[in-house]
Scaffold this motif. Structure first.
Motif, mmCIF file in Angstrom:
data_model
loop_
_atom_site.group_PDB
_atom_site.id
_atom_site.type_symbol
_atom_site.label_atom_id
_atom_site.label_comp_id
_atom_site.label_asym_id
_atom_site.label_seq_id
_atom_site.Cartn_x
_atom_site.Cartn_y
_atom_site.Cartn_z
ATOM 1 N N UNK A 58 41.736 43.659 54.783
ATOM 2 C CA UNK A 58 43.007 42.958 54.925
ATOM 3 C C UNK A 58 43.059 41.837 53.921
ATOM 4 N N UNK A 59 43.614 40.698 54.321
ATOM 5 C CA UNK A 59 43.764 39.605 53.349
ATOM 6 C C UNK A 59 42.459 38.876 53.020
ATOM 7 N N UNK A 60 41.323 39.392 53.484
ATOM 8 C CA UNK A 60 40.043 38.879 52.961
ATOM 9 C C UNK A 60 39.859 39.355 51.519
ATOM 10 N N UNK B 73 42.503 41.227 41.750
ATOM 11 C CA UNK B 73 43.102 40.524 40.617
ATOM 12 C C UNK B 73 43.536 41.507 39.531
ATOM 13 N N UNK B 74 44.764 41.351 39.087
ATOM 14 C CA UNK B 74 45.317 42.208 38.025
ATOM 15 C C UNK B 74 45.808 41.306 36.901
ATOM 16 N N UNK B 75 45.529 41.698 35.662
ATOM 17 C CA UNK B 75 46.037 40.913 34.528
ATOM 18 C C UNK B 75 46.720 41.824 33.538
ATOM 19 N N UNK B 76 47.937 41.439 33.172
ATOM 20 C CA UNK B 76 48.667 42.191 32.161
ATOM 21 C C UNK B 76 49.769 41.293 31.594
ATOM 22 N N UNK B 77 50.143 41.531 30.368
ATOM 23 C CA UNK B 77 51.183 40.748 29.685
ATOM 24 C C UNK B 77 50.972 39.243 29.858
ATOM 25 N N UNK C 132 47.624 38.161 38.465
ATOM 26 C CA UNK C 132 48.199 38.263 39.793
ATOM 27 C C UNK C 132 47.119 38.686 40.793
ATOM 28 N N UNK C 133 47.112 38.032 41.959
ATOM 29 C CA UNK C 133 46.108 38.381 42.976
ATOM 30 C C UNK C 133 46.811 39.024 44.173
ATOM 31 N N UNK C 134 46.411 40.256 44.489
ATOM 32 C CA UNK C 134 46.968 40.969 45.648
ATOM 33 C C UNK C 134 45.998 40.896 46.815
ATOM 34 N N UNK D 107 33.000 33.343 37.982
ATOM 35 C CA UNK D 107 32.679 33.908 39.288
ATOM 36 C C UNK D 107 33.040 32.957 40.434
ATOM 37 N N UNK D 108 34.317 32.917 40.707
ATOM 38 C CA UNK D 108 34.823 32.148 41.838
ATOM 39 C C UNK D 108 35.705 33.064 42.657
ATOM 40 N N UNK D 109 35.578 33.004 43.991
ATOM 41 C CA UNK D 109 36.315 33.914 44.871
ATOM 42 C C UNK D 109 37.820 33.798 44.676
ATOM 43 N N UNK D 110 38.485 34.976 44.573
ATOM 44 C CA UNK D 110 39.940 34.985 44.379
ATOM 45 C C UNK D 110 40.662 34.516 45.648
ATOM 46 N N UNK D 111 40.015 34.636 46.811
ATOM 47 C CA UNK D 111 40.664 34.269 48.076
ATOM 48 C C UNK D 111 40.287 32.852 48.496
ATOM 49 N N UNK D 112 38.994 32.544 48.444
ATOM 50 C CA UNK D 112 38.537 31.268 48.989
ATOM 51 C C UNK D 112 38.211 30.243 47.910
#
Ligand code: IMP
Length: 423
Positions: A36-38, A42-46, A50-52, A296-301
């Motif tokens: 889930x939201x844990x 991460x997506x990068x373009x143009x 963006x973090x989903x 290396x840092x968490x995208x969520x926390x």
């Protein structure tokens, strides 16, 4: 058509979001099957990053359908914010994002229970992302949960109240200091449920069955990593779902004989967030350098990730459990400029050399045994084909392929979609 799977082979954060985004043009449907939201894909373009969190990583491709499967747990509050973040991209998500009625809902009190449970564990805490994942899956298996389909029923708020009251009693039982204002949290929650309900709810197993029958191509997107699997990971320092290939069958209703390729993603080194054993962890400046260069840092926390050398024994185990058919190596570019590299190729387990992952990998029982490699100094980030790779990188890749007996199909040389080399 068979359903292909894409899974992380380590402790998460391998770069699944980027690769799903890259592969999406080959698939009609992208389906999340657990977690889930844990997660923070991460997506990068143009030039945009963006973090989903819960939404499948195919969402930026206008022609693909994105399914949130029954095995996922959804927090309407996080989900509503995620949708808001998509608004700038002109995405018709009311058409391209569909949600299983059987997915479970994370309540505000699940988040509070997560915090209370962690606080009560003291030093033995899991290092949870505190998104309510564990308590929601506990309610699912305890047969108390609220599912997305329940939100369509007239009595769902009564069911909600009964469960939230029970959770509050449980929070008191933990006897720890958790400050909260549930009324305020509920205002936000009920507003977010309205947003969730504005999307299409589906019987996702039927949808996916018909899609397969009609020849549609499907990619199942895993979250977290194999070593965080509730059964096969480093228990109890794991998440609460099956992150491995079998989880795609139960989390989407796809039959095992319908699984096609299993793409296994790993970093050229290893990272872990949260607590738990990590045999190849580095506590010196080499680990610090990996963390810094690899961001290396968490995208969520936002927590710093622990870093260490590649653990081939753990990787082999993950390949076995998942039936990986093609490997994808991420972040090779981060290792540029390291004079010497090490790969763990065996363990010293209580004085004996072993080459499998044993039940107990706590550091007092187990020490890594390394094979040394020469590093490469070339910057990989501008390379566009494998023929440009330095000899030392090719030696590293060849060794891994030989040991794992699985081809390395993709080498990622940077975070952008374009920095992806197919071999
Ligand atoms: P939970 O799933 O939030 O309860 O966290 C349980 C453990 O899994 C903790 O060690 C987390 O740091 C780790 N974890 C959960 N989700 C992710 C992820 O997406 N990437 C990396 N680690 C994760």
């Amino acid at each position: 058509m068979a359903v292909d799977l894409l899974l992380g082979l380590q402790w998460g954060d391998e770069g699944k979001g980027k690769i799903v985004d890259v592969l999406t043009s080959n698939y009609n449907i992208i389906a999340r099957f657990q977690g889930g939201p844990n997660a923070g894909h991460t997506l990068e373009f143009d030039g945009i990053k963006h973090v989903l969190r819960t939404i499948p990583s195919g969402i930026f491709h206008k022609d693909s359908m994105n399914v949130i499967g029954n095995g996922v747990v959804i927090d309407p509050v996080v989900f509503a914010k995620e949708l808001e973040g998509l608004d700038q991209f002109d995405i018709d998500y009311k058409k391209t994002l569909i949600i299983s009625r059987k997915a479970h809902v994370i309540l505000p009190t699940h988040r509070l229970l997560d915090a209370a449970s962690e606080a009560s564990k003291g030093k033995a805490k899991i290092g949870s992302t505190l998104k309510g994942i564990g308590p929601t899956y506990m309610d699912k298996t305890g047969r108390n949960g609220i599912r997305v389909g329940d939100l369509e029923l007239s009595d769902w708020k009564e069911k909600y109240r009964a469960l939230a009251d029970k959770h509050e009693a449980m929070i008191k039982f933990y006897n720890v200091d958790v400050q909260y204002d549930l009324e305020e949290m509920e205002v936000e929650f009920f507003e977010a449920v309205k947003v969730l309900k504005s999307l299409q709810f589906i019987d996702s197993e039927e949808y996916l069955y018909q899609a397969q029958k009609s020849g549609k191509t499907i990619l199942a997107e895993g979250a977290q990593g194999s070593l965080l699997d509730i059964d096969f990971g480093t228990y109890p320092f794991v998440t609460s779902s099956n992150t491995t290939a079998a989880g795609a069958c139960t989390g989407l209703g796809v039959a095992p004989n319908q699984i096609g390729d299993v793409y296994g993603i790993f970093k050229a080194y290893t990272t872990r967030v949260g607590s738990g054993p990590f045999p190849t962890e580095l506590f010196d400046e080499v680990g610090a350098k990996m963390a810094k260069i690899g961001n290396e840092f968490g995208a969520v926390t936002g927590r710093g990730r622990r870093c260490g050398w590649l653990d081939l024994i753990a990787l082999k185990y993950a390949c076995q459990v998942n039936g990986v058919t093609k490997l994808m190596m991420m972040k090779g570019d981060v290792l540029s400029g390291f004079k010497a590299l090490k790969v763990c190729t065996a363990y010293n387990y209580k004085g004996e050399t072993i080459t499998h992952l044993p039940y107990n990998i706590e550091p007092e029982n187990l020490k890594p045994i390394y094979t040394d490699f020469k590093g490469w100094k070339e910057d990989l980030t501008k390379m566009t084909e494998a023929s440009q790779f330095p000899k030392e990188l090719n030696d590293y890749i060849d060794f891994l392929e030989k040991e794992l007996e699985i081809p390395i199909y993709v080498v990622s040389v940077g975070p952008d979609r374009k920095q992806t080399i197919f071999r």
